[in-house]
Design a protein around this motif. Structure first.
Motif, PDB file in Angstrom:
ATOM      1  N   LEU A  64       0.823  -1.201   0.000  1.00 24.61           N
ATOM      2  CA  LEU A  64       0.000   0.000   0.000  1.00 24.61           C
ATOM      3  C   LEU A  64       0.863   1.259   0.000  1.00 24.61           C
ATOM      4  CD1 LEU A  64      -2.581  -1.320   2.589  1.00 24.61           C
ATOM      5  CD2 LEU A  64      -3.170  -0.599   0.263  1.00 24.61           C
ATOM      6  N   THR A  65       1.933   1.240   0.776  1.00 28.00           N
ATOM      7  CA  THR A  65       2.823   2.396   0.863  1.00 28.00           C
ATOM      8  C   THR A  65       3.565   2.631  -0.442  1.00 28.00           C
ATOM      9  OG1 THR A  65       3.130   2.013   3.237  1.00 28.00           O
ATOM     10  CG2 THR A  65       4.768   3.384   2.139  1.00 28.00           C
ATOM     11  N   ALA A  66       3.921   1.558  -1.121  1.00 22.41           N
ATOM     12  CA  ALA A  66       4.712   1.669  -2.352  1.00 22.41           C
ATOM     13  C   ALA A  66       3.950   2.366  -3.463  1.00 22.41           C
ATOM     14  CB  ALA A  66       5.148   0.274  -2.805  1.00 22.41           C
ATOM     15  N   GLY A  67       2.640   2.245  -3.473  1.00 23.70           N
ATOM     16  CA  GLY A  67       1.850   2.823  -4.551  1.00 23.70           C
ATOM     17  C   GLY A  67       1.854   1.924  -5.772  1.00 23.70           C
ATOM     18  N   GLN A  84      10.119  -3.271   7.532  1.00 21.90           N
ATOM     19  CA  GLN A  84      11.004  -2.324   6.852  1.00 21.90           C
ATOM     20  C   GLN A  84      11.047  -2.540   5.337  1.00 21.90           C
ATOM     21  OE1 GLN A  84      14.613  -3.227   9.004  1.00 21.90           O
ATOM     22  NE2 GLN A  84      14.251  -1.625  10.526  1.00 21.90           N
ATOM     23  N   GLY A  85      10.338  -3.551   4.856  1.00 27.34           N
ATOM     24  CA  GLY A  85      10.412  -3.874   3.441  1.00 27.34           C
ATOM     25  C   GLY A  85      11.788  -4.361   3.044  1.00 27.34           C
ATOM     26  N   ALA A  86      12.446  -5.079   3.964  1.00 29.72           N
ATOM     27  CA  ALA A  86      13.843  -5.490   3.766  1.00 29.72           C
ATOM     28  C   ALA A  86      13.995  -7.003   3.672  1.00 29.72           C
ATOM     29  CB  ALA A  86      14.703  -4.943   4.898  1.00 29.72           C
ATOM     30  N   LEU A  87      12.950  -7.697   3.274  1.00 32.13           N
ATOM     31  CA  LEU A  87      13.031  -9.144   3.140  1.00 32.13           C
ATOM     32  C   LEU A  87      13.890  -9.533   1.937  1.00 32.13           C
ATOM     33  CD1 LEU A  87       9.242  -9.915   3.715  1.00 32.13           C
ATOM     34  CD2 LEU A  87      11.100 -10.289   5.364  1.00 32.13           C
ATOM     35  N   THR A  88      14.403 -10.754   1.985  1.00 30.91           N
ATOM     36  CA  THR A  88      15.015 -11.365   0.813  1.00 30.91           C
ATOM     37  C   THR A  88      14.039 -12.416   0.296  1.00 30.91           C
ATOM     38  OG1 THR A  88      17.297 -11.018   1.526  1.00 30.91           O
ATOM     39  CG2 THR A  88      16.910 -12.808  -0.043  1.00 30.91           C
ATOM     40  N   ILE A  89      13.733 -12.366  -0.983  1.00 29.28           N
ATOM     41  CA  ILE A  89      12.782 -13.309  -1.562  1.00 29.28           C
ATOM     42  C   ILE A  89      13.556 -14.360  -2.342  1.00 29.28           C
ATOM     43  CG2 ILE A  89      10.849 -13.632  -3.143  1.00 29.28           C
ATOM     44  CD1 ILE A  89      11.446 -10.200  -1.686  1.00 29.28           C
ATOM     45  N   LEU A  90      13.329 -15.616  -2.002  1.00 34.05           N
ATOM     46  CA  LEU A  90      13.884 -16.737  -2.745  1.00 34.05           C
ATOM     47  C   LEU A  90      12.791 -17.171  -3.711  1.00 34.05           C
ATOM     48  CD1 LEU A  90      15.318 -18.738   0.300  1.00 34.05           C
ATOM     49  CD2 LEU A  90      16.427 -16.904  -1.010  1.00 34.05           C
ATOM     50  N   GLU A 127       8.382  -9.210  -9.734  1.00 33.52           N
ATOM     51  CA  GLU A 127       9.363  -8.336  -9.099  1.00 33.52           C
ATOM     52  C   GLU A 127       8.784  -6.983  -8.720  1.00 33.52           C
ATOM     53  OE1 GLU A 127      12.910  -8.250 -11.418  1.00 33.52           O
ATOM     54  OE2 GLU A 127      13.499 -10.289 -10.823  1.00 33.52           O
ATOM     55  N   ARG A 128       7.709  -6.554  -9.365  1.00 34.20           N
ATOM     56  CA  ARG A 128       7.032  -5.335  -8.913  1.00 34.20           C
ATOM     57  C   ARG A 128       6.513  -5.531  -7.493  1.00 34.20           C
ATOM     58  NH1 ARG A 128       2.485  -2.928 -12.685  1.00 34.20           N
ATOM     59  NH2 ARG A 128       2.281  -1.641 -10.799  1.00 34.20           N
ATOM     60  N   VAL A 129       5.951  -6.692  -7.232  1.00 31.44           N
ATOM     61  CA  VAL A 129       5.461  -6.994  -5.887  1.00 31.44           C
ATOM     62  C   VAL A 129       6.637  -7.178  -4.931  1.00 31.44           C
ATOM     63  CG1 VAL A 129       4.133  -8.631  -4.495  1.00 31.44           C
ATOM     64  CG2 VAL A 129       3.368  -8.049  -6.813  1.00 31.44           C
ATOM     65  N   PHE A 130       7.632  -7.938  -5.346  1.00 30.84           N
ATOM     66  CA  PHE A 130       8.785  -8.196  -4.484  1.00 30.84           C
ATOM     67  C   PHE A 130       9.500  -6.906  -4.090  1.00 30.84           C
ATOM     68  CE2 PHE A 130       9.304 -12.575  -6.720  1.00 30.84           C
ATOM     69  CZ  PHE A 130       8.313 -13.112  -5.922  1.00 30.84           C
ATOM     70  N   ALA A 131       9.575  -5.948  -5.026  1.00 21.13           N
ATOM     71  CA  ALA A 131      10.271  -4.694  -4.741  1.00 21.13           C
ATOM     72  C   ALA A 131       9.595  -3.907  -3.627  1.00 21.13           C
ATOM     73  CB  ALA A 131      10.353  -3.836  -6.004  1.00 21.13           C
ATOM     74  N   ALA A 132       8.297  -4.099  -3.459  1.00 16.55           N
ATOM     75  CA  ALA A 132       7.562  -3.385  -2.419  1.00 16.55           C
ATOM     76  C   ALA A 132       7.753  -4.012  -1.046  1.00 16.55           C
ATOM     77  CB  ALA A 132       6.073  -3.339  -2.761  1.00 16.55           C
ATOM     78  N   VAL A 133       8.076  -5.286  -1.006  1.00 22.37           N
ATOM     79  CA  VAL A 133       8.142  -5.984   0.276  1.00 22.37           C
ATOM     80  C   VAL A 133       9.554  -6.400   0.655  1.00 22.37           C
ATOM     81  CG1 VAL A 133       5.791  -6.834  -0.014  1.00 22.37           C
ATOM     82  CG2 VAL A 133       7.701  -8.300  -0.688  1.00 22.37           C
TER      83      VAL A 133
END
Length: 304
Positions: free
Chosen positions: A34-37, A141-147, A159-165
């Motif tokens: 939501l914050t990412a827009g 913090q939106g600082a997860l690493t996605i495997l 990656e649009r979704v991953f970039a937000a989280v």
């Protein structure tokens, strides 16, 4: 005279993302979307009260998985285990459009992936195996690493979704059904559990031998035996305060998945088997909802 021509790049089309599971990890992930827009976010949780606070951030709270996913471009599942993920996606399926991207981020181990991917294939969903590394604070913090494991054709949208989280994406395979990302998550979590239980047992031994626990931490400070995770979990134990970021119950579930996966692969992991039992003991003492550092109490069976 030279004429300068400027072109404007159109913003990416808004994506509708349904987040199924808004617990410790899912809620901050939805909030970061939501914050990412650029996202319309719908949320569902088995216990609706855990999802309702997200309405203040702009999410639509649904009563059922089907209501949450209707018209969604992307579904993100962040649930307790494989059974919970499969139950939720089955309930959502009647409202899903063929081709919907499913980012499966729950920690489910390697056995459950087959049933999840098969369900996706049967109903025309595009399946991405996408567990995350990180606990409550990195999620906030939106600082997860996605495997991630999934086809190249959907990676840009994923990656649009991953970039937000998250802050980093590691693509490990082209086929999510093979469970390569979930297998890597088990390997990483095996190390996490080694650190959690090692810290707890070392401090328990210090207590038993009359050693000041701080002197243990001072002895390893700044050297190769020191680590941020040791400091983090030791601080909780020394403060006798266990706000949950990765609960004892979740850690016990993961330790069991790790031990079972190893056994099926013909590898004996003595520490993983012991970790599962140690965490089960702490859970039986009433510490299941506390941070995994509370496994410390498993060293003192008479306490709770």
């Amino acid at each position: 005279m030279t004429e300068t021509i400027t072109t404007e790049t159109a913003p990416p089309q808004q994506l509708t993302v349904a987040v199924l599971g808004t617990g410790t990890m899912g809620a901050p992930m939805a909030r970061n979307l939501l914050t990412a827009g650029g996202f319309a976010v719908r949320v569902w949780n088995r216990t609706r009260a855990k999802a309702e606070p997200l309405a203040a951030d702009g999410a639509s709270v649904a009563d059922t998985p089907a209501a949450a996913v209707e018209g969604a471009d992307v579904v993100l599942t962040m649930l307790y285990d494989g059974d919970a993920a499969l139950e939720a996606i089955r309930a959502a399926t009647p409202a899903l459009r063929p081709g919907t991207l499913w980012l499966q981020s729950s920690t489910v181990g390697v056995t459950a992936i087959g049933a999840l991917a098969e369900h996706a294939a049967q109903h025309g969903l595009t399946f991405v195996d996408a567990p995350v590394l990180g606990t409550k604070l990195p999620a906030e913090q939106g600082a997860l690493t996605i495997l991630a494991a999934g086809p190249a054709a959907v990676r840009a949208q994923a990656e649009r979704v991953f970039a937000a989280v998250g802050q980093r994406v590691l693509w490990v395979a082209d086929d999510g059904a093979m469970g390569a990302a979930s297998a890597l998550k088990l390997v990483v979590n095996n190390w996490v559990l080694t650190l959690i239980n090692g810290a707890g047992e070392s401090l328990a031994l210090a207590r038993a031998l009359g050693v000041d626990p701080q002197s243990f931490l001072d002895a390893v400070a700044g050297g190769p035996l020191d680590s941020g995770y040791l400091r983090m979990k030791s601080a909780l134990i020394l403060a006798d305060d266990y706000p949950a970021s990765f609960t004892v119950s979740a850690a016990r579930k993961d330790a069991t998945l790790i031990a079972e996966a190893a056994a099926r692969a013909g590898v004996r992991l003595d520490l993983a088997e012991a970790a599962a039992e140690r965490l089960r003991r702490a859970e039986s003492q009433g510490h299941g909802a506390e941070d995994g550092a509370a496994a410390y109490f498993a060293s003192f069976p008479g306490e709770g």
